[in-house]
Design an enzyme around this catalytic site. Structure first.
Site, PDB file in Angstrom:
ATOM      1  N   LYS A   4       0.816  -1.224   0.000  1.00 15.15           N
ATOM      2  CA  LYS A   4       0.000   0.000   0.000  1.00 15.15           C
ATOM      3  C   LYS A   4       0.843   1.264   0.000  1.00 15.15           C
ATOM      4  O   LYS A   4       0.320   2.363  -0.190  1.00 15.15           O
ATOM      5  CB  LYS A   4      -0.947   0.010   1.207  1.00 15.15           C
ATOM      6  CG  LYS A   4      -2.093  -0.969   1.023  1.00 15.15           C
ATOM      7  CD  LYS A   4      -3.206  -0.718   2.012  1.00 15.15           C
ATOM      8  CE  LYS A   4      -4.410  -1.598   1.678  1.00 15.15           C
ATOM      9  NZ  LYS A   4      -5.444  -1.554   2.676  1.00 15.15           N
TER      10      LYS A   4
ATOM     11  N   LYS B 221     -11.440  -3.391  -3.915  1.00 16.96           N
ATOM     12  CA  LYS B 221     -12.543  -2.434  -3.982  1.00 16.96           C
ATOM     13  C   LYS B 221     -12.037  -1.008  -4.124  1.00 16.96           C
ATOM     14  O   LYS B 221     -12.787  -0.128  -4.498  1.00 16.96           O
ATOM     15  CB  LYS B 221     -13.472  -2.555  -2.775  1.00 16.96           C
ATOM     16  CG  LYS B 221     -12.819  -2.560  -1.404  1.00 16.96           C
ATOM     17  CD  LYS B 221     -13.902  -2.581  -0.340  1.00 16.96           C
ATOM     18  CE  LYS B 221     -13.682  -3.514   0.813  1.00 16.96           C
ATOM     19  NZ  LYS B 221     -12.499  -3.224   1.637  1.00 16.96           N
TER      20      LYS B 221
ATOM     21  N   LYS C 209      -4.559  -8.663  -7.187  1.00 16.86           N
ATOM     22  CA  LYS C 209      -5.779  -9.032  -6.460  1.00 16.86           C
ATOM     23  C   LYS C 209      -6.905  -8.058  -6.792  1.00 16.86           C
ATOM     24  O   LYS C 209      -6.673  -6.858  -6.869  1.00 16.86           O
ATOM     25  CB  LYS C 209      -5.455  -8.979  -4.959  1.00 16.86           C
ATOM     26  CG  LYS C 209      -6.533  -9.492  -4.060  1.00 16.86           C
ATOM     27  CD  LYS C 209      -6.248  -9.117  -2.616  1.00 16.86           C
ATOM     28  CE  LYS C 209      -6.478  -7.647  -2.382  1.00 16.86           C
ATOM     29  NZ  LYS C 209      -6.362  -7.192  -0.994  1.00 16.86           N
TER      30      LYS C 209
HETATM   31  P1  TYM Z   1     -10.986  -6.000   3.371  1.00 17.37           P
HETATM   32  O1  TYM Z   1     -12.007  -4.991   3.745  1.00 17.37           O
HETATM   33  O2  TYM Z   1      -9.891  -5.589   2.439  1.00 17.37           O
HETATM   34  O3  TYM Z   1     -11.666  -7.266   2.761  1.00 17.37           O
HETATM   35  C1  TYM Z   1     -12.737  -7.914   3.444  1.00 17.37           C
HETATM   36  C2  TYM Z   1     -12.669  -9.417   3.254  1.00 17.37           C
HETATM   37  O4  TYM Z   1     -12.703  -9.743   1.853  1.00 17.37           O
HETATM   38  C3  TYM Z   1     -11.575 -10.543   1.518  1.00 17.37           C
HETATM   39  N1  TYM Z   1     -11.123 -10.162   0.174  1.00 17.37           N
HETATM   40  C4  TYM Z   1     -10.934 -11.019  -0.825  1.00 17.37           C
HETATM   41  N2  TYM Z   1     -11.113 -12.347  -0.908  1.00 17.37           N
HETATM   42  C5  TYM Z   1     -10.853 -12.931  -2.101  1.00 17.37           C
HETATM   43  N3  TYM Z   1     -10.421 -12.246  -3.192  1.00 17.37           N
HETATM   44  C6  TYM Z   1     -10.237 -10.917  -3.156  1.00 17.37           C
HETATM   45  N4  TYM Z   1      -9.843 -10.261  -4.240  1.00 17.37           N
HETATM   46  C7  TYM Z   1     -10.505 -10.240  -1.936  1.00 17.37           C
HETATM   47  N5  TYM Z   1     -10.441  -8.941  -1.544  1.00 17.37           N
HETATM   48  C8  TYM Z   1     -10.812  -8.914  -0.245  1.00 17.37           C
HETATM   49  C9  TYM Z   1     -10.530 -10.215   2.562  1.00 17.37           C
HETATM   50  O5  TYM Z   1      -9.587 -11.255   2.684  1.00 17.37           O
HETATM   51  C10 TYM Z   1     -11.371 -10.039   3.798  1.00 17.37           C
HETATM   52  O6  TYM Z   1     -11.678 -11.289   4.378  1.00 17.37           O
HETATM   53  N6  TYM Z   1      -8.078  -6.103   7.436  1.00 17.37           N
HETATM   54  C11 TYM Z   1      -9.296  -6.593   6.840  1.00 17.37           C
HETATM   55  C12 TYM Z   1     -10.542  -6.238   7.637  1.00 17.37           C
HETATM   56  C13 TYM Z   1     -10.481  -6.613   9.075  1.00 17.37           C
HETATM   57  C14 TYM Z   1     -10.656  -7.910   9.609  1.00 17.37           C
HETATM   58  C15 TYM Z   1     -10.559  -7.754  11.004  1.00 17.37           C
HETATM   59  C16 TYM Z   1     -10.893  -9.157   9.030  1.00 17.37           C
HETATM   60  C17 TYM Z   1     -10.291  -5.760  10.113  1.00 17.37           C
HETATM   61  N7  TYM Z   1     -10.337  -6.457  11.274  1.00 17.37           N
HETATM   62  C18 TYM Z   1     -10.660  -8.867  11.861  1.00 17.37           C
HETATM   63  C19 TYM Z   1     -11.000 -10.260   9.900  1.00 17.37           C
HETATM   64  C20 TYM Z   1     -10.883 -10.086  11.281  1.00 17.37           C
HETATM   65  C21 TYM Z   1      -9.462  -5.984   5.466  1.00 17.37           C
HETATM   66  O7  TYM Z   1      -8.932  -4.951   5.160  1.00 17.37           O
HETATM   67  O8  TYM Z   1     -10.338  -6.632   4.673  1.00 17.37           O
END
Ligand code: TYM
Length: 331
Positions: A115, A201, A198
């Site tokens: 990032k 969003k 990847k």
């Molecule tokens: P975030 O908001 O980027 O994404 C949310 C969830 O979606 C999954 N994901 C994907 N899975 C498959 N292919 C993709 N291209 C893809 N993009 C996103 C992510 O793996 C995630 O499960 N740090 C985390 C949010 C978070 C969190 C937590 C998750 C904060 N605290 C505690 C679990 C437990 C994040 O930025 O996810």
């Protein structure tokens, strides 16, 4: 009975448009396990502000994520749905854990490196750097056993486990050491325009991603325009990253295996695959879109659901926070 239920925690950032990556990598699996567990599904708004957000848009996105959580089928009878910033224990525990996590560990987080490639780490917020500690706090605050996420969160989960173990070792048994739950299909959905990155969003061009709230015809068009590989055989091989990604999305969406799909498209071209995949994804997401838009037409109802969820989350997490504080001598 409920004593035997495992605790599940997961979250999504309310930034950008939620994608089919978020759906296949996370949401779909949350729905699948909700009945047998005790679930906490969070809208991680404090994680979203580690990069600049427009405050007005953020407030709208928080409701949109709540609507999507419900529209994919999360049931408030089984799941506590809430906003991270409404439960102050997340930030308080994050500070305690910031004093347990190590600078070197955070420096090795690949997501921080990715990032900050463009802007450089000097101008990144300190919050972006310590983001994985807040994530560890999210999970440990509920003594979660299982964390269903996509593959990109694997390293952050490993750090959460390290922090839990170190805390327990230093201050006495306090936290459950959480386990990741990462499925094989759909755990890493790649960009439609570039299968080497990847799907995200926050990525710029709409042709890069399928949004959960995209209209069915937009989805079909995006799939039709997705990048393909040279050749014409529909196979998931290392030299065909684009077709492999399309097959992975197809498999995770429909539950059919990749070998089954390869058989079905033997002797047929990429065009057939794209047409059928576009239809399958459009059909899977259409009812979610319809339901989410209905829910968004009543923001007061969504706000009251989130308020009730936050109350439950505060109650469930309070004893764990108290215990962590007192173990550190802050009782
Ligand atoms: P975030 O908001 O980027 O994404 C949310 C969830 O979606 C999954 N994901 C994907 N899975 C498959 N292919 C993709 N291209 C893809 N993009 C996103 C992510 O793996 C995630 O499960 N740090 C985390 C949010 C978070 C969190 C937590 C998750 C904060 N605290 C505690 C679990 C437990 C994040 O930025 O996810």
């Amino acid at each position: 009975m409920s004593d035997q239920k495992q605790r599940v925690f997961s979250g999504i950032q309310p930034s950008g448009n939620l994608t089919i990556g978020n759906y296949l990598g996370a949401l779909k699996n949350w729905v699948a396990v909700q009945q047998e567990n005790e679930n906490f599904f969070c809208i991680v708004d404090l994680h979203a502000i580690t990069v600049p957000q427009d405050p007005k848009v953020l407030a709208e996105k928080i409701r949109e994520v709540a609507a999507i959580y419900l529209a994919v089928g999360l049931d408030p009878r089984h799941c506590t749905i809430f906003r991270q910033s409404a439960v102050p224990g997340h930030t308080e525990l994050a500070w305690l854990l910031n004093c347990v996590a190590r600078f070197g560990e955070l420096s090795r987080m690949t997501q921080f490196k990715d990032k900050t490639v463009r802007g450089g780490s000097d101008s990144a917020s300190a919050g972006l750097f310590t983001y994985p500690v807040l994530m560890a706090a999210d999970i440990l605050l509920y003594n979660a056993d299982l964390v269903p996420v996509g593959d990109d969160q694997r390293q952050h989960l490993e750090l959460s486990r390290t922090i839990a173990r170190r805390f327990n070792h230093t201050y006495g048994e306090t936290f459950v050491v959480p386990k990741p739950m990462i499925l094989s299909a759909g755990a890493r959905v790649m960009g439609l325009d570039d299968p080497t990155v990847k799907m995200s969003k926050s990525a710029g061009s709409p042709g890069h991603y399928i949004a959960i709230l995209d209209e069915p015809d937009v989805i079909r068009k995006k799939v039709r325009r997705a990048k393909t590989d040279s050749g014409s055989e529909v196979t998931a091989t290392a030299d065909k990253p684009a077709i492999t990604n399309l097959l992975d999305i197809y498999s995770a969406t429909t539950g059919r295996t990749i070998p089954e799909l390869e058989d079905e498209y033997e002797g047929r071209g990429y065009g057939d695959l794209k047409r059928d995949l576009g239809d399958a994804v459009a059909e899977a997401l259409a009812p979610i879109r319809t339901r989410a838009l209905e829910l968004l037409s009543d923001p007061a109802e969504l706000d009251s659901l989130l308020a009730a969820g936050s109350e439950k989350a505060r109650e469930a997490s309070a004893p764990v926070l108290r215990d962590a504080r007192s173990r550190m001598g802050l009782g």
